[in-house]
Design a protein around this motif. Structure first.
Motif, PDB file in Angstrom:
ATOM      1  N   VAL A   2       0.837  -1.191   0.000  1.00  0.00           N
ATOM      2  CA  VAL A   2       0.000   0.000   0.000  1.00  0.00           C
ATOM      3  C   VAL A   2       0.880   1.252   0.000  1.00  0.00           C
ATOM      4  O   VAL A   2       1.821   1.356   0.794  1.00  0.00           O
ATOM      5  CB  VAL A   2      -0.928   0.047   1.236  1.00  0.00           C
ATOM      6  CG1 VAL A   2      -1.789   1.301   1.216  1.00  0.00           C
ATOM      7  CG2 VAL A   2      -1.813  -1.182   1.280  1.00  0.00           C
ATOM      8  N   LEU A   3       0.554   2.192  -0.881  1.00  0.00           N
ATOM      9  CA  LEU A   3       1.249   3.472  -0.916  1.00  0.00           C
ATOM     10  C   LEU A   3       0.292   4.572  -0.454  1.00  0.00           C
ATOM     11  O   LEU A   3      -0.874   4.602  -0.857  1.00  0.00           O
ATOM     12  CB  LEU A   3       1.746   3.785  -2.332  1.00  0.00           C
ATOM     13  CG  LEU A   3       2.875   2.899  -2.874  1.00  0.00           C
ATOM     14  CD1 LEU A   3       3.229   3.314  -4.295  1.00  0.00           C
ATOM     15  CD2 LEU A   3       4.102   2.982  -1.981  1.00  0.00           C
ATOM     16  N   ASP A   4       0.790   5.462   0.368  1.00  0.00           N
ATOM     17  CA  ASP A   4      -0.012   6.567   0.888  1.00  0.00           C
ATOM     18  C   ASP A   4      -0.060   7.696  -0.134  1.00  0.00           C
ATOM     19  O   ASP A   4       0.954   8.323  -0.434  1.00  0.00           O
ATOM     20  CB  ASP A   4       0.607   7.072   2.198  1.00  0.00           C
ATOM     21  CG  ASP A   4      -0.270   8.107   2.898  1.00  0.00           C
ATOM     22  OD1 ASP A   4      -1.219   8.612   2.275  1.00  0.00           O
ATOM     23  OD2 ASP A   4      -0.001   8.401   4.067  1.00  0.00           O
ATOM     24  N   MET A   5      -1.264   7.945  -0.679  1.00  0.00           N
ATOM     25  CA  MET A   5      -1.444   8.996  -1.681  1.00  0.00           C
ATOM     26  C   MET A   5      -2.502  10.000  -1.233  1.00  0.00           C
ATOM     27  O   MET A   5      -3.205  10.587  -2.055  1.00  0.00           O
ATOM     28  CB  MET A   5      -1.848   8.353  -3.012  1.00  0.00           C
ATOM     29  CG  MET A   5      -0.825   7.416  -3.600  1.00  0.00           C
ATOM     30  SD  MET A   5       0.647   8.285  -4.186  1.00  0.00           S
ATOM     31  CE  MET A   5      -0.029   9.132  -5.592  1.00  0.00           C
ATOM     32  N   LYS A   6      -2.620  10.203   0.067  1.00  0.00           N
ATOM     33  CA  LYS A   6      -3.655  11.104   0.586  1.00  0.00           C
ATOM     34  C   LYS A   6      -3.457  12.556   0.164  1.00  0.00           C
ATOM     35  O   LYS A   6      -4.370  13.375   0.301  1.00  0.00           O
ATOM     36  CB  LYS A   6      -3.719  11.012   2.102  1.00  0.00           C
ATOM     37  CG  LYS A   6      -4.178   9.663   2.644  1.00  0.00           C
ATOM     38  CD  LYS A   6      -4.436   9.751   4.142  1.00  0.00           C
ATOM     39  CE  LYS A   6      -4.762   8.406   4.739  1.00  0.00           C
ATOM     40  NZ  LYS A   6      -3.569   7.536   4.839  1.00  0.00           N
ATOM     41  N   LEU A   7      -2.285  12.870  -0.340  1.00  0.00           N
ATOM     42  CA  LEU A   7      -2.032  14.235  -0.797  1.00  0.00           C
ATOM     43  C   LEU A   7      -3.022  14.668  -1.882  1.00  0.00           C
ATOM     44  O   LEU A   7      -3.245  15.866  -2.089  1.00  0.00           O
ATOM     45  CB  LEU A   7      -0.602  14.384  -1.315  1.00  0.00           C
ATOM     46  CG  LEU A   7      -0.147  13.505  -2.491  1.00  0.00           C
ATOM     47  CD1 LEU A   7      -0.429  14.150  -3.830  1.00  0.00           C
ATOM     48  CD2 LEU A   7       1.331  13.183  -2.367  1.00  0.00           C
ATOM     49  N   ILE A   8      -3.618  13.681  -2.584  1.00  0.00           N
ATOM     50  CA  ILE A   8      -4.611  14.013  -3.604  1.00  0.00           C
ATOM     51  C   ILE A   8      -5.739  14.831  -2.999  1.00  0.00           C
ATOM     52  O   ILE A   8      -6.300  15.729  -3.639  1.00  0.00           O
ATOM     53  CB  ILE A   8      -5.161  12.728  -4.262  1.00  0.00           C
ATOM     54  CG1 ILE A   8      -4.080  12.046  -5.095  1.00  0.00           C
ATOM     55  CG2 ILE A   8      -6.375  13.033  -5.142  1.00  0.00           C
ATOM     56  CD1 ILE A   8      -4.524  10.744  -5.729  1.00  0.00           C
ATOM     57  N   ASN A   9      -6.081  14.547  -1.747  1.00  0.00           N
ATOM     58  CA  ASN A   9      -7.177  15.249  -1.085  1.00  0.00           C
ATOM     59  C   ASN A   9      -6.890  16.729  -0.886  1.00  0.00           C
ATOM     60  O   ASN A   9      -7.816  17.523  -0.704  1.00  0.00           O
ATOM     61  CB  ASN A   9      -7.474  14.613   0.275  1.00  0.00           C
ATOM     62  CG  ASN A   9      -8.180  13.290   0.136  1.00  0.00           C
ATOM     63  OD1 ASN A   9      -8.920  13.075  -0.809  1.00  0.00           O
ATOM     64  ND2 ASN A   9      -7.938  12.392   1.072  1.00  0.00           N
ATOM     65  N   GLN A  10      -5.627  17.101  -0.901  1.00  0.00           N
ATOM     66  CA  GLN A  10      -5.267  18.501  -0.729  1.00  0.00           C
ATOM     67  C   GLN A  10      -5.455  19.308  -2.008  1.00  0.00           C
ATOM     68  O   GLN A  10      -5.408  20.537  -1.988  1.00  0.00           O
ATOM     69  CB  GLN A  10      -3.801  18.611  -0.276  1.00  0.00           C
ATOM     70  CG  GLN A  10      -3.483  17.880   1.019  1.00  0.00           C
ATOM     71  CD  GLN A  10      -2.005  17.883   1.324  1.00  0.00           C
ATOM     72  OE1 GLN A  10      -1.263  18.755   0.877  1.00  0.00           O
ATOM     73  NE2 GLN A  10      -1.546  16.892   2.088  1.00  0.00           N
ATOM     74  N   LEU A  11      -5.672  18.589  -3.106  1.00  0.00           N
ATOM     75  CA  LEU A  11      -5.695  19.253  -4.405  1.00  0.00           C
ATOM     76  C   LEU A  11      -7.071  19.344  -5.042  1.00  0.00           C
ATOM     77  O   LEU A  11      -7.304  20.216  -5.879  1.00  0.00           O
ATOM     78  CB  LEU A  11      -4.747  18.510  -5.363  1.00  0.00           C
ATOM     79  CG  LEU A  11      -3.298  18.373  -4.887  1.00  0.00           C
ATOM     80  CD1 LEU A  11      -2.501  17.531  -5.870  1.00  0.00           C
ATOM     81  CD2 LEU A  11      -2.659  19.750  -4.739  1.00  0.00           C
ATOM     82  N   SER A  12      -7.985  18.431  -4.689  1.00  0.00           N
ATOM     83  CA  SER A  12      -9.295  18.462  -5.336  1.00  0.00           C
ATOM     84  C   SER A  12     -10.363  17.903  -4.414  1.00  0.00           C
ATOM     85  O   SER A  12     -10.069  17.128  -3.499  1.00  0.00           O
ATOM     86  CB  SER A  12      -9.275  17.662  -6.640  1.00  0.00           C
ATOM     87  OG  SER A  12      -9.137  16.275  -6.378  1.00  0.00           O
ATOM     88  N   ALA A  13     -11.599  18.300  -4.668  1.00  0.00           N
ATOM     89  CA  ALA A  13     -12.751  17.777  -3.927  1.00  0.00           C
ATOM     90  C   ALA A  13     -13.598  16.956  -4.879  1.00  0.00           C
ATOM     91  O   ALA A  13     -13.941  17.402  -5.974  1.00  0.00           O
ATOM     92  CB  ALA A  13     -13.574  18.928  -3.349  1.00  0.00           C
ATOM     93  N   ASN A  14     -13.903  15.714  -4.489  1.00  0.00           N
ATOM     94  CA  ASN A  14     -14.683  14.828  -5.346  1.00  0.00           C
ATOM     95  C   ASN A  14     -15.421  13.821  -4.482  1.00  0.00           C
ATOM     96  O   ASN A  14     -15.126  13.662  -3.288  1.00  0.00           O
ATOM     97  CB  ASN A  14     -13.770  14.120  -6.344  1.00  0.00           C
ATOM     98  CG  ASN A  14     -12.670  13.354  -5.636  1.00  0.00           C
ATOM     99  OD1 ASN A  14     -12.879  12.246  -5.157  1.00  0.00           O
ATOM    100  ND2 ASN A  14     -11.487  13.963  -5.524  1.00  0.00           N
TER     101      ASN A  14
END
Length: 222
Positions: A61-73
């Motif tokens: 598993v790779l942590d990619m939670k940074l996506i949440n800082q960039l967009s709302a979906n």
């Protein structure tokens, strides 16, 4: 290709699990990589882990939670309604850059374990208009990754030109129709198996399954 190693971008859903089983027929060694991007149902990751363990492949598993800082979906925010796209707009479930980032990080992981092949379940036939599911995008990124990393990666997309009924047929041909129907998690509401039956993902999955089973029962071909 049986003497080469492959990495499957794996979510525990119908498509990626079908791709995982396909990869096991094609390659001698198969690993999976799953991404924690703050999806609204963390159970998705546990589902993927359970499937990988049952099949007997490595799970990372790779942590990619940074996506949440960039967009709302709708896939990462429970307060956003799951809606299909209207008037040419993308669905609320579209996560900008997700497949671009996932495949790029999958390539880095593949390099670290000596794998040359990367498998993803994106599809241009039955999709929601996501631009990062298109064949032209995958081919373009494949070239870019090879140039950026001085590698010879091959990104495989076994489902690219299959509709959902044909994806179910592939699962059946792999001897895994019941396994994929019962074990995988595709539902936007986080319900395993046949799901809620109401969200766009469940509707597409059910329509494909009903179509395939009708064809199979009738002795027709897809």
């Amino acid at each position: 290709m049986r003497n080469e190693k492959a990495v499957v971008v794996f979510s525990g859903g119908q498509d990626s699990t079908t791709c995982l089983l396909w990869a096991l027929k094609q390659f001698k060694e198969v690993a999976t990589v799953t991404f924690d991007y703050g999806q609204r149902h963390s159970y998705e990751i546990e589902c993927a882990r359970e499937i990988a363990e049952e099949i007997g492949v490595s799970f990372h598993v790779l942590d990619m939670k940074l996506i949440n800082q960039l967009s709302a979906n709708a896939l990462t925010r429970s307060d956003i309604e799951v809606k299909e796209g209207e008037n040419g707009e993308l669905p609320s479930t579209f996560v900008p850059g997700r497949n671009h980032l996932f495949l790029s990080f999958a390539a880095v992981y593949a390099q670290s374990i000596g794998a040359r092949h990367i498998i993803t379940g994106v599809c241009e036939t039955d999709f929601s208009g996501y631009p990062d599911c298109r064949d032209v995008f995958v081919k373009s990124l494949n070239v870019t990754l090879n140039l950026a990393m001085e590698e010879q990666f091959v990104i495989h997309t076994p489902l690219m030109w299959l509709n959902k009924a044909e994806t179910w047929k592939l699962a059946d041909d792999l001897g895994a129709l019941s396994f994929i129907r019962e074990k995988t998690l595709t539902c936007y509401e986080g319900i395993r198996g046949d799901g809620c039956g109401k969200c766009p993902a469940c509707k597409l999955r059910k329509q494909g399954l009903d179509s395939y089973l009708a064809q199979k029962q009738g002795g027709g071909s897809l």
